[in-house]
Design a protein around this motif. Sequence first.
Motif, PDB file in Angstrom:
ATOM      1  N   ALA A 168       0.813  -1.217   0.000  1.00 17.65           N
ATOM      2  CA  ALA A 168       0.000   0.000   0.000  1.00 17.65           C
ATOM      3  C   ALA A 168       0.845   1.264   0.000  1.00 17.65           C
ATOM      4  O   ALA A 168       0.538   2.226  -0.715  1.00 17.65           O
ATOM      5  CB  ALA A 168      -0.941  -0.012   1.208  1.00 17.65           C
ATOM      6  N   ALA A 169       1.919   1.270   0.796  1.00 21.32           N
ATOM      7  CA  ALA A 169       2.740   2.486   0.893  1.00 21.32           C
ATOM      8  C   ALA A 169       3.418   2.800  -0.433  1.00 21.32           C
ATOM      9  O   ALA A 169       3.512   3.970  -0.843  1.00 21.32           O
ATOM     10  CB  ALA A 169       3.780   2.327   2.000  1.00 21.32           C
ATOM     11  N   VAL A 170       3.912   1.775  -1.129  1.00 21.42           N
ATOM     12  CA  VAL A 170       4.576   1.984  -2.424  1.00 21.42           C
ATOM     13  C   VAL A 170       3.556   2.458  -3.458  1.00 21.42           C
ATOM     14  O   VAL A 170       3.812   3.404  -4.210  1.00 21.42           O
ATOM     15  CB  VAL A 170       5.269   0.694  -2.891  1.00 21.42           C
ATOM     16  N   ALA A 171       2.383   1.792  -3.500  1.00 23.96           N
ATOM     17  CA  ALA A 171       1.348   2.192  -4.448  1.00 23.96           C
ATOM     18  C   ALA A 171       0.923   3.635  -4.213  1.00 23.96           C
ATOM     19  O   ALA A 171       0.751   4.417  -5.169  1.00 23.96           O
ATOM     20  CB  ALA A 171       0.147   1.256  -4.325  1.00 23.96           C
ATOM     21  N   GLN A 172       0.783   4.014  -2.950  1.00 25.09           N
ATOM     22  CA  GLN A 172       0.367   5.381  -2.626  1.00 25.09           C
ATOM     23  C   GLN A 172       1.439   6.388  -3.047  1.00 25.09           C
ATOM     24  O   GLN A 172       1.129   7.449  -3.592  1.00 25.09           O
ATOM     25  CB  GLN A 172       0.090   5.497  -1.126  1.00 25.09           C
ATOM     26  N   ARG A 173       2.691   6.059  -2.794  1.00 21.91           N
ATOM     27  CA  ARG A 173       3.774   6.970  -3.169  1.00 21.91           C
ATOM     28  C   ARG A 173       3.822   7.141  -4.691  1.00 21.91           C
ATOM     29  O   ARG A 173       3.916   8.264  -5.192  1.00 21.91           O
ATOM     30  CB  ARG A 173       5.115   6.431  -2.666  1.00 21.91           C
ATOM     31  N   TRP A 174       3.761   6.054  -5.431  1.00 22.85           N
ATOM     32  CA  TRP A 174       3.871   6.141  -6.875  1.00 22.85           C
ATOM     33  C   TRP A 174       2.681   6.869  -7.490  1.00 22.85           C
ATOM     34  O   TRP A 174       2.846   7.652  -8.426  1.00 22.85           O
ATOM     35  CB  TRP A 174       4.035   4.742  -7.467  1.00 22.85           C
ATOM     36  N   GLU A 175       1.494   6.631  -6.975  1.00 18.00           N
ATOM     37  CA  GLU A 175       0.330   7.354  -7.482  1.00 18.00           C
ATOM     38  C   GLU A 175       0.458   8.849  -7.178  1.00 18.00           C
ATOM     39  O   GLU A 175       0.077   9.693  -7.993  1.00 18.00           O
ATOM     40  CB  GLU A 175      -0.956   6.793  -6.870  1.00 18.00           C
ATOM     41  N   GLY A 176       1.013   9.165  -6.006  1.00 17.09           N
ATOM     42  CA  GLY A 176       1.224  10.569  -5.665  1.00 17.09           C
ATOM     43  C   GLY A 176       2.201  11.238  -6.612  1.00 17.09           C
ATOM     44  O   GLY A 176       1.997  12.397  -7.024  1.00 17.09           O
ATOM     45  N   LEU A 294      11.997  -1.003  -1.018  1.00 18.96           N
ATOM     46  CA  LEU A 294      11.432   0.345  -1.067  1.00 18.96           C
ATOM     47  C   LEU A 294      10.360   0.510  -0.002  1.00 18.96           C
ATOM     48  O   LEU A 294      10.294   1.551   0.671  1.00 18.96           O
ATOM     49  CB  LEU A 294      10.849   0.620  -2.449  1.00 18.96           C
ATOM     50  N   ASP A 295       9.540  -0.506   0.193  1.00 19.97           N
ATOM     51  CA  ASP A 295       8.489  -0.458   1.216  1.00 19.97           C
ATOM     52  C   ASP A 295       9.115  -0.290   2.598  1.00 19.97           C
ATOM     53  O   ASP A 295       8.622   0.498   3.429  1.00 19.97           O
ATOM     54  CB  ASP A 295       7.655  -1.738   1.155  1.00 19.97           C
ATOM     55  N   ALA A 296      10.214  -1.003   2.849  1.00 20.00           N
ATOM     56  CA  ALA A 296      10.904  -0.887   4.134  1.00 20.00           C
ATOM     57  C   ALA A 296      11.499   0.514   4.307  1.00 20.00           C
ATOM     58  O   ALA A 296      11.453   1.092   5.406  1.00 20.00           O
ATOM     59  CB  ALA A 296      12.001  -1.945   4.234  1.00 20.00           C
ATOM     60  N   ASP A 297      12.048   1.079   3.226  1.00 19.21           N
ATOM     61  CA  ASP A 297      12.611   2.435   3.294  1.00 19.21           C
ATOM     62  C   ASP A 297      11.517   3.455   3.611  1.00 19.21           C
ATOM     63  O   ASP A 297      11.725   4.381   4.408  1.00 19.21           O
ATOM     64  CB  ASP A 297      13.278   2.802   1.966  1.00 19.21           C
ATOM     65  N   LEU A 298      10.358   3.291   2.990  1.00 24.09           N
ATOM     66  CA  LEU A 298       9.252   4.217   3.242  1.00 24.09           C
ATOM     67  C   LEU A 298       8.757   4.106   4.685  1.00 24.09           C
ATOM     68  O   LEU A 298       8.428   5.115   5.319  1.00 24.09           O
ATOM     69  CB  LEU A 298       8.096   3.937   2.276  1.00 24.09           C
ATOM     70  N   ALA A 299       8.741   2.869   5.204  1.00 25.78           N
ATOM     71  CA  ALA A 299       8.331   2.673   6.596  1.00 25.78           C
ATOM     72  C   ALA A 299       9.309   3.347   7.547  1.00 25.78           C
ATOM     73  O   ALA A 299       8.903   3.977   8.541  1.00 25.78           O
ATOM     74  CB  ALA A 299       8.222   1.182   6.907  1.00 25.78           C
ATOM     75  N   GLN A 300      10.609   3.255   7.235  1.00 21.38           N
ATOM     76  CA  GLN A 300      11.610   3.887   8.083  1.00 21.38           C
ATOM     77  C   GLN A 300      11.488   5.405   8.027  1.00 21.38           C
ATOM     78  O   GLN A 300      11.604   6.093   9.054  1.00 21.38           O
ATOM     79  CB  GLN A 300      13.018   3.458   7.648  1.00 21.38           C
ATOM     80  N   LEU A 301      11.239   5.946   6.832  1.00 17.64           N
ATOM     81  CA  LEU A 301      11.045   7.390   6.703  1.00 17.64           C
ATOM     82  C   LEU A 301       9.844   7.856   7.514  1.00 17.64           C
ATOM     83  O   LEU A 301       9.878   8.924   8.146  1.00 17.64           O
ATOM     84  CB  LEU A 301      10.852   7.763   5.226  1.00 17.64           C
ATOM     85  N   ALA A 302       8.775   7.062   7.523  1.00 18.66           N
ATOM     86  CA  ALA A 302       7.577   7.410   8.302  1.00 18.66           C
ATOM     87  C   ALA A 302       7.890   7.409   9.790  1.00 18.66           C
ATOM     88  O   ALA A 302       7.432   8.286  10.543  1.00 18.66           O
ATOM     89  CB  ALA A 302       6.445   6.434   7.983  1.00 18.66           C
ATOM     90  N   GLU A 307       9.038  10.489  14.769  1.00 20.50           N
ATOM     91  CA  GLU A 307       9.921  10.817  15.889  1.00 20.50           C
ATOM     92  C   GLU A 307      10.255  12.305  15.900  1.00 20.50           C
ATOM     93  O   GLU A 307      10.279  12.931  16.966  1.00 20.50           O
ATOM     94  CB  GLU A 307      11.200   9.988  15.798  1.00 20.50           C
ATOM     95  N   ARG A 308      10.499  12.875  14.700  1.00 20.55           N
ATOM     96  CA  ARG A 308      10.789  14.318  14.640  1.00 20.55           C
ATOM     97  C   ARG A 308       9.585  15.134  15.104  1.00 20.55           C
ATOM     98  O   ARG A 308       9.735  16.110  15.841  1.00 20.55           O
ATOM     99  CB  ARG A 308      11.184  14.712  13.211  1.00 20.55           C
ATOM    100  N   THR A 309       8.422  14.727  14.680  1.00 18.65           N
ATOM    101  CA  THR A 309       7.200  15.436  15.082  1.00 18.65           C
ATOM    102  C   THR A 309       7.003  15.360  16.589  1.00 18.65           C
ATOM    103  O   THR A 309       6.653  16.355  17.243  1.00 18.65           O
ATOM    104  CB  THR A 309       5.978  14.838  14.370  1.00 18.65           C
ATOM    105  N   PHE A 310       7.239  14.177  17.154  1.00 19.54           N
ATOM    106  CA  PHE A 310       7.094  13.998  18.598  1.00 19.54           C
ATOM    107  C   PHE A 310       8.081  14.880  19.362  1.00 19.54           C
ATOM    108  O   PHE A 310       7.717  15.535  20.358  1.00 19.54           O
ATOM    109  CB  PHE A 310       7.306  12.529  18.968  1.00 19.54           C
ATOM    110  N   GLU A 311       9.334  14.924  18.902  1.00 18.95           N
ATOM    111  CA  GLU A 311      10.347  15.735  19.574  1.00 18.95           C
ATOM    112  C   GLU A 311       9.998  17.217  19.502  1.00 18.95           C
ATOM    113  O   GLU A 311      10.212  17.961  20.459  1.00 18.95           O
ATOM    114  CB  GLU A 311      11.724  15.472  18.938  1.00 18.95           C
TER     115      GLU A 311
END
Length: 319
Positions: A168-176, A294-302, A307-311
């Motif tokens: 889902a994350a890859v499909a969403q990114r590519w469609e975006g 790529l899916d794993a990379d997108l998950a790590q970016l999320a 974490e940045r938002t929380f900090e």
Amino acid sequence: MHRNSYCLAALAAAAVPGLVPVRTAPIATPAEDLDVAGVVGEDGRRLMVHSPGSTAAGIRLERDLRVTDALTGTPLRGVIPPVLGFVKLPEGGRAAVTEAPAGRPLMLEDLQRSEELARSLGQVLARVHTVPRYAAEAAGVESFTPEALHAEHRQRVRTATAGGHLPAAVAQRWEGLLEDAELWDFTPQFVHGDLSEESLFRSGDRVSAVRDWSSSKVADPAGDLAWLVASLDPERFDQLYAAYREELPTSTHPRLMARAQALGEFAVAEWLAHGLETKDEAIIADARGMIADLDADLAQLARDEAERTFEQMRSRDQA
């Protein structure tokens, strides 16, 4: 029909008057059904002979030679080995002999080690992309509109999505990416179309030759950069890209690099489509592995973004 290096040397002798071959060596090529050998003459000349093994390979070779001839009148002439002669083949078609590229094949690890070499490649790519459109079209290359290229990417991504091959994350990114109209609003330029380690040569810290022009076209310049942005360390690619921009007579598209990154990702969908079409399980597995990465990379970016938002929220609360 396929020919060994000794047969290819005989063809070279027939095509180039006065050539007496004394040494030969087979040379790897990304093109299918094309036999290529290096030949050293008695006088020290170094040549390459190309012999198509099928009608389709002969058509590709002729296309390559037409483009090569057209490019000898452009600033690329210094990295285009000239054609020295031809010889007809008994089964039809013809073999061609060119000067051998100076130096040796350029490997990605060479670029990783040398800033000067990376900058040289950036400069050469800029010269490729500034070949006048009329010169490219005179050589018979195909021209593609941004709309046609965008439609190809969209169809490929949607086919992969409909087949259940994309998380889902890859499909969403590519469609975006595909929905970003500004990203695909560019001016087509002449491109090599199939850059690889087999098509580039180096001599010292400079690119000495570019070959295999059968896939060249007027299309998206980001396509020639996609392979490099996906393969090189960010710092080294930035050096290559800086030299590329300095060599261009005009400014680059503001989203060129974002599009090159997108095309590097979409190449995985193209690889998957090829595997599915040919029913090659090894290719399918390889493509699915890259999609999973790529899916794993997108998950790590999320996670990093969360974490940045929380900090940031915690810092505001403490203030």
